[in-house]
Design a protein around this motif. Structure first.
Motif, PDB file in Angstrom:
ATOM      1  N   ALA A 156       0.859  -1.182   0.000  1.00 47.92           N
ATOM      2  CA  ALA A 156       0.000   0.000   0.000  1.00 47.92           C
ATOM      3  C   ALA A 156       0.896   1.234   0.000  1.00 47.92           C
ATOM      4  CB  ALA A 156      -0.918  -0.013   1.213  1.00 47.92           C
ATOM      5  N   ILE A 157       1.074   1.808  -1.183  1.00 47.92           N
ATOM      6  CA  ILE A 157       2.025   2.908  -1.368  1.00 47.92           C
ATOM      7  C   ILE A 157       1.252   4.188  -1.659  1.00 47.92           C
ATOM      8  CG2 ILE A 157       3.944   3.774  -2.784  1.00 47.92           C
ATOM      9  CD1 ILE A 157       4.743   0.829  -3.242  1.00 47.92           C
ATOM     10  N   GLY A 158       1.226   5.089  -0.680  1.00 44.10           N
ATOM     11  CA  GLY A 158       0.456   6.318  -0.817  1.00 44.10           C
ATOM     12  C   GLY A 158       1.310   7.561  -0.965  1.00 44.10           C
ATOM     13  N   ASN A 159       2.596   7.409  -0.723  1.00 39.08           N
ATOM     14  CA  ASN A 159       3.447   8.598  -0.655  1.00 39.08           C
ATOM     15  C   ASN A 159       4.673   8.601  -1.538  1.00 39.08           C
ATOM     16  OD1 ASN A 159       3.207  10.872   1.635  1.00 39.08           O
ATOM     17  ND2 ASN A 159       1.941   9.083   2.052  1.00 39.08           N
ATOM     18  N   ALA A 160       5.389   7.504  -1.526  1.00 37.38           N
ATOM     19  CA  ALA A 160       6.742   7.526  -2.081  1.00 37.38           C
ATOM     20  C   ALA A 160       6.802   6.928  -3.478  1.00 37.38           C
ATOM     21  CB  ALA A 160       7.675   6.766  -1.152  1.00 37.38           C
ATOM     22  N   PRO A 161       6.912   7.789  -4.511  1.00 35.52           N
ATOM     23  CA  PRO A 161       7.063   7.264  -5.865  1.00 35.52           C
ATOM     24  C   PRO A 161       8.286   6.357  -5.991  1.00 35.52           C
ATOM     25  CG  PRO A 161       6.705   9.642  -5.934  1.00 35.52           C
ATOM     26  CD  PRO A 161       6.901   9.272  -4.495  1.00 35.52           C
ATOM     27  N   THR A 162       9.354   6.684  -5.244  1.00 33.60           N
ATOM     28  CA  THR A 162      10.558   5.846  -5.364  1.00 33.60           C
ATOM     29  C   THR A 162      10.292   4.432  -4.842  1.00 33.60           C
ATOM     30  OG1 THR A 162      11.454   6.646  -3.234  1.00 33.60           O
ATOM     31  CG2 THR A 162      12.152   7.808  -5.235  1.00 33.60           C
ATOM     32  N   ALA A 163       9.412   4.298  -3.860  1.00 33.79           N
ATOM     33  CA  ALA A 163       9.045   2.963  -3.370  1.00 33.79           C
ATOM     34  C   ALA A 163       8.321   2.186  -4.470  1.00 33.79           C
ATOM     35  CB  ALA A 163       8.156   3.064  -2.129  1.00 33.79           C
ATOM     36  N   LEU A 164       7.397   2.857  -5.142  1.00 34.29           N
ATOM     37  CA  LEU A 164       6.647   2.177  -6.204  1.00 34.29           C
ATOM     38  C   LEU A 164       7.562   1.816  -7.370  1.00 34.29           C
ATOM     39  CD1 LEU A 164       4.034   1.096  -7.325  1.00 34.29           C
ATOM     40  CD2 LEU A 164       3.420   3.409  -8.062  1.00 34.29           C
ATOM     41  N   LEU A 165       8.445   2.730  -7.755  1.00 35.17           N
ATOM     42  CA  LEU A 165       9.372   2.453  -8.862  1.00 35.17           C
ATOM     43  C   LEU A 165      10.285   1.275  -8.529  1.00 35.17           C
ATOM     44  CD1 LEU A 165      10.287   6.118  -9.881  1.00 35.17           C
ATOM     45  CD2 LEU A 165       9.025   4.453 -11.298  1.00 35.17           C
ATOM     46  N   GLU A 166      10.733   1.214  -7.299  1.00 34.49           N
ATOM     47  CA  GLU A 166      11.607   0.111  -6.891  1.00 34.49           C
ATOM     48  C   GLU A 166      10.844  -1.215  -6.900  1.00 34.49           C
ATOM     49  OE1 GLU A 166      14.653  -0.020  -6.656  1.00 34.49           O
ATOM     50  OE2 GLU A 166      15.225  -1.678  -5.330  1.00 34.49           O
ATOM     51  N   LEU A 167       9.604  -1.179  -6.428  1.00 37.63           N
ATOM     52  CA  LEU A 167       8.794  -2.394  -6.415  1.00 37.63           C
ATOM     53  C   LEU A 167       8.546  -2.877  -7.853  1.00 37.63           C
ATOM     54  CD1 LEU A 167       7.155  -4.474  -4.847  1.00 37.63           C
ATOM     55  CD2 LEU A 167       5.241  -2.854  -4.786  1.00 37.63           C
ATOM     56  N   ILE A 168       8.253  -1.968  -8.754  1.00 36.48           N
ATOM     57  CA  ILE A 168       8.046  -2.317 -10.161  1.00 36.48           C
ATOM     58  C   ILE A 168       9.313  -2.961 -10.732  1.00 36.48           C
ATOM     59  CG2 ILE A 168       7.729  -1.338 -12.484  1.00 36.48           C
ATOM     60  CD1 ILE A 168       5.900   0.819 -11.071  1.00 36.48           C
ATOM     61  N   ARG A 169      10.462  -2.378 -10.422  1.00 34.41           N
ATOM     62  CA  ARG A 169      11.734  -2.908 -10.911  1.00 34.41           C
ATOM     63  C   ARG A 169      11.953  -4.330 -10.387  1.00 34.41           C
ATOM     64  NH1 ARG A 169      16.993  -3.407  -9.681  1.00 34.41           N
ATOM     65  NH2 ARG A 169      16.744  -2.736  -7.528  1.00 34.41           N
ATOM     66  N   LEU A 170      11.652  -4.547  -9.113  1.00 38.23           N
ATOM     67  CA  LEU A 170      11.861  -5.865  -8.507  1.00 38.23           C
ATOM     68  C   LEU A 170      10.889  -6.894  -9.082  1.00 38.23           C
ATOM     69  CD1 LEU A 170      12.500  -4.709  -4.826  1.00 38.23           C
ATOM     70  CD2 LEU A 170      14.195  -5.690  -6.388  1.00 38.23           C
ATOM     71  N   VAL A 171       9.677  -6.464  -9.406  1.00 35.62           N
ATOM     72  CA  VAL A 171       8.717  -7.367 -10.061  1.00 35.62           C
ATOM     73  C   VAL A 171       9.237  -7.750 -11.447  1.00 35.62           C
ATOM     74  CG1 VAL A 171       6.414  -7.511 -11.117  1.00 35.62           C
ATOM     75  CG2 VAL A 171       6.670  -6.573  -8.797  1.00 35.62           C
ATOM     76  N   LYS A 172       9.691  -6.770 -12.187  1.00 38.27           N
ATOM     77  CA  LYS A 172      10.207  -7.032 -13.540  1.00 38.27           C
ATOM     78  C   LYS A 172      11.396  -7.978 -13.529  1.00 38.27           C
ATOM     79  CE  LYS A 172       8.906  -2.763 -15.954  1.00 38.27           C
ATOM     80  NZ  LYS A 172       9.441  -1.439 -16.373  1.00 38.27           N
ATOM     81  N   GLU A 173      12.226  -7.853 -12.505  1.00 36.44           N
ATOM     82  CA  GLU A 173      13.418  -8.709 -12.420  1.00 36.44           C
ATOM     83  C   GLU A 173      13.092 -10.061 -11.790  1.00 36.44           C
ATOM     84  OE1 GLU A 173      16.859  -6.813 -10.830  1.00 36.44           O
ATOM     85  OE2 GLU A 173      16.741  -5.127 -12.236  1.00 36.44           O
ATOM     86  N   GLY A 174      11.813 -10.272 -11.471  1.00 34.71           N
ATOM     87  CA  GLY A 174      11.412 -11.552 -10.879  1.00 34.71           C
ATOM     88  C   GLY A 174      11.784 -11.693  -9.424  1.00 34.71           C
ATOM     89  N   GLU A 175      12.163 -10.592  -8.798  1.00 37.49           N
ATOM     90  CA  GLU A 175      12.589 -10.640  -7.398  1.00 37.49           C
ATOM     91  C   GLU A 175      11.422 -10.464  -6.426  1.00 37.49           C
ATOM     92  OE1 GLU A 175      15.596 -11.129  -6.110  1.00 37.49           O
ATOM     93  OE2 GLU A 175      16.716 -11.261  -7.985  1.00 37.49           O
ATOM     94  N   ALA A 176      10.334  -9.858  -6.914  1.00 39.43           N
ATOM     95  CA  ALA A 176       9.182  -9.611  -6.042  1.00 39.43           C
ATOM     96  C   ALA A 176       7.920 -10.180  -6.667  1.00 39.43           C
ATOM     97  CB  ALA A 176       9.014  -8.111  -5.806  1.00 39.43           C
ATOM     98  N   ARG A 177       7.110 -10.823  -5.849  1.00 40.67           N
ATOM     99  CA  ARG A 177       5.825 -11.354  -6.301  1.00 40.67           C
ATOM    100  C   ARG A 177       4.736 -10.903  -5.333  1.00 40.67           C
ATOM    101  NH1 ARG A 177       9.927 -14.458  -7.296  1.00 40.67           N
ATOM    102  NH2 ARG A 177      10.069 -14.804  -5.064  1.00 40.67           N
ATOM    103  N   PRO A 178       4.410  -9.613  -5.380  1.00 36.60           N
ATOM    104  CA  PRO A 178       3.379  -9.116  -4.455  1.00 36.60           C
ATOM    105  C   PRO A 178       2.000  -9.669  -4.812  1.00 36.60           C
ATOM    106  CG  PRO A 178       4.007  -7.398  -6.003  1.00 36.60           C
ATOM    107  CD  PRO A 178       4.932  -8.553  -6.252  1.00 36.60           C
ATOM    108  N   GLY A 179       1.162  -9.843  -3.783  1.00 37.15           N
ATOM    109  CA  GLY A 179      -0.210 -10.280  -4.036  1.00 37.15           C
ATOM    110  C   GLY A 179      -1.012  -9.196  -4.730  1.00 37.15           C
ATOM    111  N   LEU A 180      -0.834  -7.969  -4.298  1.00 36.81           N
ATOM    112  CA  LEU A 180      -1.526  -6.820  -4.875  1.00 36.81           C
ATOM    113  C   LEU A 180      -0.684  -5.574  -4.611  1.00 36.81           C
ATOM    114  CD1 LEU A 180      -4.121  -5.329  -6.029  1.00 36.81           C
ATOM    115  CD2 LEU A 180      -4.878  -5.154  -3.630  1.00 36.81           C
ATOM    116  N   ILE A 181      -0.603  -4.724  -5.609  1.00 36.75           N
ATOM    117  CA  ILE A 181       0.053  -3.426  -5.417  1.00 36.75           C
ATOM    118  C   ILE A 181      -1.010  -2.337  -5.450  1.00 36.75           C
ATOM    119  CG2 ILE A 181       1.741  -1.761  -6.305  1.00 36.75           C
ATOM    120  CD1 ILE A 181       3.156  -4.099  -7.731  1.00 36.75           C
ATOM    121  N   VAL A 182      -1.174  -1.643  -4.320  1.00 34.52           N
ATOM    122  CA  VAL A 182      -1.994  -0.435  -4.304  1.00 34.52           C
ATOM    123  C   VAL A 182      -0.996   0.714  -4.436  1.00 34.52           C
ATOM    124  CG1 VAL A 182      -3.611   0.988  -2.997  1.00 34.52           C
ATOM    125  CG2 VAL A 182      -3.733  -1.509  -2.844  1.00 34.52           C
ATOM    126  N   GLY A 183      -0.888   1.247  -5.647  1.00 36.75           N
ATOM    127  CA  GLY A 183       0.153   2.227  -5.929  1.00 36.75           C
ATOM    128  C   GLY A 183      -0.442   3.574  -6.251  1.00 36.75           C
TER     129      GLY A 183
END
Lengths: 216, 216
Positions: free
Chosen positions: A139-166
């Motif tokens: 649940a990311i309400g503030n930090a764009p850098t947090a969302l960008l990092e999470l997206i990068r980790l998903v793309k690299e196969g490092e993160a498999r979140p159940g849901l991203i509220v971005g």
């Protein structure tokens, strides 16, 4: 304890206020393209922001609502980017399913590592979260850098979140981070543009946990 | 601790993001009627909401900024209506002057009394706050009933807050409560309409504490 109870108390009931607000929202919003299962999230976001433009700007991955409900019912951890999101999310409904809300941004090890790497605490806290809260709801309400990092980790196969509220808010990278999220094929709830914020992230998660609870 | 530091860290600095955002806000906002001392509050509210309409809707009592700075420098307590406001307000700057942020809405005695009187916890928490945080800054981002109760207590001579930041969001009573606040001759910061919210209240108090700090 003296609460000056000699004053006439107002007889305003929180439940009545909410019900009345929800009616007004549905009436004023008018026709829309959200599905029946997406609408409670939209309604609660408008309720939290009094902003129909923001509500209309919401975008849902086709599996977002189901994925969110499933994650909550499986007791997955909700990861908040900042404390305002953490405290706003209703805990008792998550706890019923064994879930909780974590926030890592002020952890001493996160602060230290961010300093060492000359980057944001938000980024480091996402790296910590993907290890400790695998499969959870971000649940990311503030930090764009947090969302960008999470997206990068998903793309690299490092993160498999159940849901991203971005839904980060802001002028630098917020809208851009959400555009990137729209390209991902993982369950997400986001919105178009600069608006967003902690109350929006909170409203989305609370709407989902209410739906999870209704499944009984 | 393994933070996957083999990944290339983004080199985004929070201070740079904020400075760039503030520039963009000033440029996009264009001409306005706020005074030089009010503007930092307006700017920070827009920064927190990405909403120029909300920023332009702010209204300041003529003594609001001075009263806020004085209250902070005197170490007066900041009273938050809800925990989201409490956690969002920057503590170190207040603590430098001996101040803190209190929130009463989840106190067991408040919850009990609200139940007994069949009213909102927000109302009871304001009654508790005017005894425990005399002369403090009330930061109300959520609960119109809290603001209405505070206004009533001011009118009856029962409350003498240093500053009221009254920016509740919502569909029932929020706009009306702010219209009532506008009639009071106590220092206030508010806005016209339904919008508002925790981040707005937080932004206003944080802008004031930055100004208080700059006075040295």
């Amino acid at each position: 304890m003296d609460f000056r109870t000699e004053f006439k108390p107002l007889t305003v009931q929180p439940q009545e206020i909410e019900a009345k607000s929800f009616e007004m929202i549905t009436e004023e919003l008018g026709p829309h393209d959200f599905t029946e299962e997406q609408y409670p999230v939209v309604q609660r976001v408008i309720h939290a922001s009094a902003d129909f433009e923001l509500g209309r700007s919401l975008v849902f991955h086709p599996r977002a609502i189901e994925a969110g409900i499933e994650a909550i019912r499986a007791g997955r951890t909700v990861v908040a980017d900042v404390q305002m999101v953490q405290v706003g999310i209703s805990k008792p409904r998550l706890e019923k399913f064994g879930g909780k809300v974590n926030v890592y941004i002020s952890d001493p090890d996160v602060m230290e590592e961010a300093k060492r790497l000359n980057t944001t605490r938000a980024i480091i806290s996402v790296r910590k979260a993907i290890r400790e809260a695998e499969g959870g709801i971000f649940a990311i309400g503030n930090a764009p850098t947090a969302l960008l990092e999470l997206i990068r980790l998903v793309k690299e196969g490092e993160a498999r979140p159940g849901l991203i509220v971005g839904v980060p808010v802001g002028f630098v990278s917020a809208a851009e981070s959400k555009e990137e999220l729209l390209q991902l094929d993982v369950p997400f709830i986001t919105n178009i543009g600069r608006k967003g914020g902690s109350p929006v992230a909170v409203a989305a998660v609370n709407a989902l946990s209410l739906m999870a609870e209704k499944r009984g």
